[in-house]
Write an enzyme that holds these catalytic residues in place. Structure first.
Site, PDB file in Angstrom:
ATOM      1  N   SER A  33       6.598 -18.894  -6.068  1.00  0.00           N
ATOM      2  CA  SER A  33       6.633 -17.548  -5.261  1.00  0.00           C
ATOM      3  C   SER A  33       6.372 -16.438  -6.391  1.00  0.00           C
ATOM      4  CB  SER A  33       7.722 -17.163  -4.408  1.00  0.00           C
ATOM      5  OG  SER A  33       7.994 -15.533  -4.140  1.00  0.00           O
TER       6      SER A  33
ATOM      7  N   TYR B   3      15.817 -16.364  -2.047  1.00  0.00           N
ATOM      8  CA  TYR B   3      14.765 -16.877  -2.033  1.00  0.00           C
ATOM      9  C   TYR B   3      13.985 -17.351  -3.413  1.00  0.00           C
ATOM     10  CZ  TYR B   3       9.822 -18.153  -0.605  1.00  0.00           C
ATOM     11  OH  TYR B   3       8.746 -18.668  -0.480  1.00  0.00           O
TER      12      TYR B   3
ATOM     13  N   LYS C 219      13.293 -20.508  -6.137  1.00  0.00           N
ATOM     14  CA  LYS C 219      12.164 -20.733  -6.794  1.00  0.00           C
ATOM     15  C   LYS C 219      12.379 -20.784  -8.221  1.00  0.00           C
ATOM     16  CE  LYS C 219       9.577 -21.311  -2.745  1.00  0.00           C
ATOM     17  NZ  LYS C 219       9.168 -22.306  -2.518  1.00  0.00           N
TER      18      LYS C 219
ATOM     19  N   PHE D 226       1.535 -15.003  -4.248  1.00  0.00           N
ATOM     20  CA  PHE D 226       1.861 -13.452  -3.725  1.00  0.00           C
ATOM     21  C   PHE D 226       2.108 -13.575  -2.288  1.00  0.00           C
ATOM     22  CE2 PHE D 226       2.027 -11.105  -7.680  1.00  0.00           C
ATOM     23  CZ  PHE D 226       1.900 -12.046  -8.536  1.00  0.00           C
ATOM     24  N   ASN D 227       1.660 -12.718  -1.524  1.00  0.00           N
ATOM     25  CA  ASN D 227       2.043 -12.588  -0.090  1.00  0.00           C
ATOM     26  C   ASN D 227       1.265 -13.287   0.711  1.00  0.00           C
ATOM     27  OD1 ASN D 227       3.760 -10.757  -1.564  1.00  0.00           O
ATOM     28  ND2 ASN D 227       4.641 -10.258   0.779  1.00  0.00           N
TER      29      ASN D 227
ATOM     30  N   LEU E 141       6.336  -8.872   6.975  1.00  0.00           N
ATOM     31  CA  LEU E 141       5.666  -7.710   7.822  1.00  0.00           C
ATOM     32  C   LEU E 141       4.392  -7.891   8.798  1.00  0.00           C
ATOM     33  CD1 LEU E 141       5.316  -4.381   7.500  1.00  0.00           C
ATOM     34  CD2 LEU E 141       3.398  -4.999   5.789  1.00  0.00           C
TER      35      LEU E 141
ATOM     36  N   VAL F  11      10.055   0.181   9.093  1.00  0.00           N
ATOM     37  CA  VAL F  11       9.227   0.258   7.858  1.00  0.00           C
ATOM     38  C   VAL F  11      10.698   0.742   6.880  1.00  0.00           C
ATOM     39  CG1 VAL F  11       7.712   1.483   6.373  1.00  0.00           C
ATOM     40  CG2 VAL F  11       7.097   1.118   8.753  1.00  0.00           C
TER      41      VAL F  11
ATOM     42  N   ARG G 258       1.928  -4.562  -2.016  1.00  0.00           N
ATOM     43  CA  ARG G 258       2.159  -6.149  -2.074  1.00  0.00           C
ATOM     44  C   ARG G 258       0.592  -6.331  -2.312  1.00  0.00           C
ATOM     45  NH1 ARG G 258       6.591  -4.838  -2.585  1.00  0.00           N
ATOM     46  NH2 ARG G 258       8.588  -5.584  -1.660  1.00  0.00           N
TER      47      ARG G 258
ATOM     48  N   ARG H  89      15.126  -1.775   2.067  1.00  0.00           N
ATOM     49  CA  ARG H  89      15.642  -3.046   2.383  1.00  0.00           C
ATOM     50  C   ARG H  89      16.315  -3.637   0.981  1.00  0.00           C
ATOM     51  NH1 ARG H  89      12.340  -7.949   5.143  1.00  0.00           N
ATOM     52  NH2 ARG H  89      11.041  -7.466   2.955  1.00  0.00           N
TER      53      ARG H  89
ATOM     54  N   GLY I 131      16.951  -5.601  -2.004  1.00  0.00           N
ATOM     55  CA  GLY I 131      16.290  -6.747  -2.613  1.00  0.00           C
ATOM     56  C   GLY I 131      14.785  -6.604  -2.803  1.00  0.00           C
ATOM     57  N   ASP I 132      14.205  -5.418  -2.090  1.00  0.00           N
ATOM     58  CA  ASP I 132      12.862  -5.228  -2.076  1.00  0.00           C
ATOM     59  C   ASP I 132      12.522  -4.595  -3.224  1.00  0.00           C
ATOM     60  OD1 ASP I 132      12.017  -6.398   0.235  1.00  0.00           O
ATOM     61  OD2 ASP I 132      11.797  -4.250   1.423  1.00  0.00           O
TER      62      ASP I 132
HETATM   63  O1  LIG Z   1       9.661  -5.390   9.068  1.00  0.00           O
HETATM   64  C1  LIG Z   1       9.281  -5.167   8.029  1.00  0.00           C
HETATM   65  C2  LIG Z   1       8.963  -6.240   7.065  1.00  0.00           C
HETATM   66  C3  LIG Z   1       8.631  -5.945   5.888  1.00  0.00           C
HETATM   67  N1  LIG Z   1       8.384  -4.643   5.448  1.00  0.00           N
HETATM   68  C4  LIG Z   1       7.926  -4.330   3.981  1.00  0.00           C
HETATM   69  O2  LIG Z   1       6.589  -4.792   4.060  1.00  0.00           O
HETATM   70  C5  LIG Z   1       6.329  -5.539   2.418  1.00  0.00           C
HETATM   71  C6  LIG Z   1       6.410  -6.608   2.589  1.00  0.00           C
HETATM   72  O3  LIG Z   1       7.528  -7.463   3.157  1.00  0.00           O
HETATM   73  P1  LIG Z   1       7.639  -9.025   3.654  1.00  0.00           P
HETATM   74  O4  LIG Z   1       6.643  -9.426   4.269  1.00  0.00           O
HETATM   75  O5  LIG Z   1       8.988  -9.201   3.945  1.00  0.00           O
HETATM   76  O6  LIG Z   1       7.494  -9.976   2.212  1.00  0.00           O
HETATM   77  P2  LIG Z   1       8.380  -9.592   0.688  1.00  0.00           P
HETATM   78  O7  LIG Z   1       9.610  -8.877   1.134  1.00  0.00           O
HETATM   79  O8  LIG Z   1       7.239  -8.945  -0.176  1.00  0.00           O
HETATM   80  O9  LIG Z   1       8.138 -11.072   0.312  1.00  0.00           O
HETATM   81  C7  LIG Z   1       8.795 -12.275   1.187  1.00  0.00           C
HETATM   82  O10 LIG Z   1       7.791 -12.838   1.428  1.00  0.00           O
HETATM   83  C8  LIG Z   1       6.923 -13.492   0.348  1.00  0.00           C
HETATM   84  C9  LIG Z   1       5.633 -14.224   1.098  1.00  0.00           C
HETATM   85  O11 LIG Z   1       6.102 -15.072   1.793  1.00  0.00           O
HETATM   86  C10 LIG Z   1       7.390 -14.461  -0.283  1.00  0.00           C
HETATM   87  O12 LIG Z   1       6.796 -14.790  -1.497  1.00  0.00           O
HETATM   88  C11 LIG Z   1       8.744 -13.542  -0.726  1.00  0.00           C
HETATM   89  O13 LIG Z   1       9.646 -14.585  -1.590  1.00  0.00           O
HETATM   90  C12 LIG Z   1       9.565 -13.092   0.381  1.00  0.00           C
HETATM   91  O14 LIG Z   1      10.669 -12.171  -0.126  1.00  0.00           O
HETATM   92  C13 LIG Z   1       7.746  -5.033   1.659  1.00  0.00           C
HETATM   93  O15 LIG Z   1       7.362  -3.583   1.045  1.00  0.00           O
HETATM   94  C14 LIG Z   1       8.832  -4.561   3.071  1.00  0.00           C
HETATM   95  O16 LIG Z   1       9.734  -3.623   2.643  1.00  0.00           O
HETATM   96  C15 LIG Z   1       8.795  -3.508   6.386  1.00  0.00           C
HETATM   97  O17 LIG Z   1       8.565  -2.382   5.827  1.00  0.00           O
HETATM   98  N2  LIG Z   1       9.105  -3.983   7.539  1.00  0.00           N
END
Ligand SMILES: O=c1ccn([C@@H]2O[C@H](COP(=O)(O)OP(=O)(O)O[C@H]3O[C@H](CO)[C@@H](O)[C@H](O)[C@H]3O)[C@@H](O)[C@H]2O)c(=O)[nH]1
Length: 402
Positions: free
Chosen positions: A161, A186, A190, A215-216, A236, A253, A267, A342, A344-345
């Site tokens: 990841s 997480y 990895k 990536f995502n 998200l 958000v 992302r 959040r 860890g972000d």
């Molecule tokens: O309810 C939500 C969920 C996410 N976010 C934002 O959306 C973005 C993406 O978040 P998320 O979809 O949760 O993914 P990441 O936190 O970027 O990454 C997670 O998801 C990736 C894809 O599965 C994995 O590779 C990562 O390890 C894992 O931490 C971030 O800026 C979050 O702060 C929100 O604002 N609201």
């Protein structure tokens, strides 16, 4: 969260043959019984000594303690003082408080205090479950490596990841970016597995290992039959999809004060089917006896949370546009609200995917619209994930031009 459930099945359709022929039915059974009989004890004890203890004590020390005291300080204290304030002045106030007011005060306490308390306990539970899953991941990888070695199967593709990069020191992130400064459990898991695999290859260069740093991943198979069925808090885009079918109330958000164009997190979202084709390319690479190789699987394009929300609708970029467009798409008002960051972000992370293009001949080909279209098809055809009996949410029509 979390590796989406969709890839294994997508990959298995394509690669089954190749992988299956390496591991015969006989070996599979042999592998299974060896793990359970011989290795369980040894591996289990290593993990419990090294990881479980350390992680377990961190949970109890750092999280439980911290969260526990926050609860007692913030909520109990607050609630307590409200109650004692009320009680101290009981005599004076009692006559003024009618039956109706009492009810109102009671519900205020339960709304502000107990709901908050419940949320914090749920958060703590989620964290503990997440850590347990991580320990299981490490244990499984160790077992897998040992058994593969014993059966002379030395080709491996590892799903890693972008979180191994932590908070990027520069953007776009290439494969030479330092790893290990992970901001969540997480990502750390990895990272640890990547380090184990590097050591494995150094000790025995006969291994061919391709590490893919996703990536995502978002989206679903275009047939609408294979997609993401999150069992815990969704990422998200699945969250957005579930709001549109009425399974979630509102999107929170996480922060709009990051140093990004609109303040929300950026992302590199990649279609899950592109991740699958990345695996097919990696399979070819390991068969060429490549040694240890590491590749980013991304598009090279960063999108913010607001970009992703708006991508559903093809509308503008303001908050009001998003609310109106979402409401129109769902046929009912859709709520979202900005809350704090959040833990860890990171603010931004997106890839430089050039190495995969050069050495694997692989490139992400599906854009944001396709990701949304395919995810929406999956969600409407399977509102209850893999337990669904077919499309029941036809009325939730997306207004996006695709
Ligand atoms: O309810 C939500 C969920 C996410 N976010 C934002 O959306 C973005 C993406 O978040 P998320 O979809 O949760 O993914 P990441 O936190 O970027 O990454 C997670 O998801 C990736 C894809 O599965 C994995 O590779 C990562 O390890 C894992 O931490 C971030 O800026 C979050 O702060 C929100 O604002 N609201």
């Amino acid at each position: 969260m979390n590796t989406p459930v969709s890839h294994p099945s997508q990959i298995s359709e394509t690669n089954k043959g190749a992988i299956g022929s390496q591991i015969s039915e006989t070996n599979k059974r042999a592998i299974g019984s060896q793990i359970s009989e011989t290795k369980k004890g040894a591996i289990g004890s290593q993990i419990s000594e090294t990881n479980k203890g350390a992680i377990g004590s961190q949970i109890s020390e750092t999280n439980k303690g911290a969260i526990g005291s926050q609860i007692s300080e913030t909520n109990k204290g607050a609630i307590g003082s409200q109650i004692s304030e009320t009680n101290n002045k009981k005599g004076a106030i009692r006559s003024q408080i009618s039956e109706t007011n009492k009810g109102a005060i009671g519900s205020q306490i339960s709304e502000t205090g107990f709901t908050d308390l419940r949320n914090r306990i749920t958060e703590l539970r989620n964290r503990i479950t997440d850590l347990r899953n991580r320990i299981t991941d490490l244990r499984n990888q160790q077992r897998c490596n040992k058994v593969m070695k014993e059966h002379s199967v030395k080709n491996l593709i590892f799903s890693s990841s972008c979180t191994v990069y932590g908070d990027p020191k520069y953007l776009p992130v290439d494969e030479n970016h330092p790893t290990g400064g992970c901001t969540n459990p997480y990502g750390k898991t990895k990272f640890f597995i990547e380090e184990i695999l590097k050591d494995l290859w150094k000790a025995d260069p006969d291994w061919n290992i391709v590490v893919l740093r996703y990536f995502n991943p978002v989206g679903a198979h275009k047939s609408g039959r294979i997609g993401e069925d999150p069992k815990c808090i969704p990422n998200l885009m699945p969250y957005c999809a579930q709001i549109l079918v009425g399974k979630m109330k509102e999107l929170k958000v996480y922060g709009n004060d990051y140093d990004t164009p609109d303040g929300t997190g950026v992302r590199d979202y990649i279609h899950i089917s592109d991740v699958a084709t990345g695996h097919v390319a990696a399979q070819t690479k390991v068969e060429e006896k490549c040694g240890l190789k590491i590749y980013n699987l991304g598009t090279g394009q960063g999108y913010s949370v607001m970009d992703m929300i708006n991508a559903w609708t093809g509308q503008g970029y303001s908050v009001m546009d998003m609310i109106n467009a979402f409401s129109a798409a769902a046929g009912k008002p859709v709520k979202y609200r900005i809350i704090g960051r959040r833990p860890g972000d990171v603010a931004s992370t997106y890839s430089k995917p050039d190495l995969a293009a050069k050495e694997l001949g692989w490139k992400a080909t599906r854009g944001l619209n396709t990701m949304c279209e395919d995810l929406w098809r999956w969600q409407t055809m399977n509102p209850d994930g893999f337990n669904s009996n077919g499309p029941t949410h036809k009325k939730h029509k997306l207004t996006q031009k695709i």
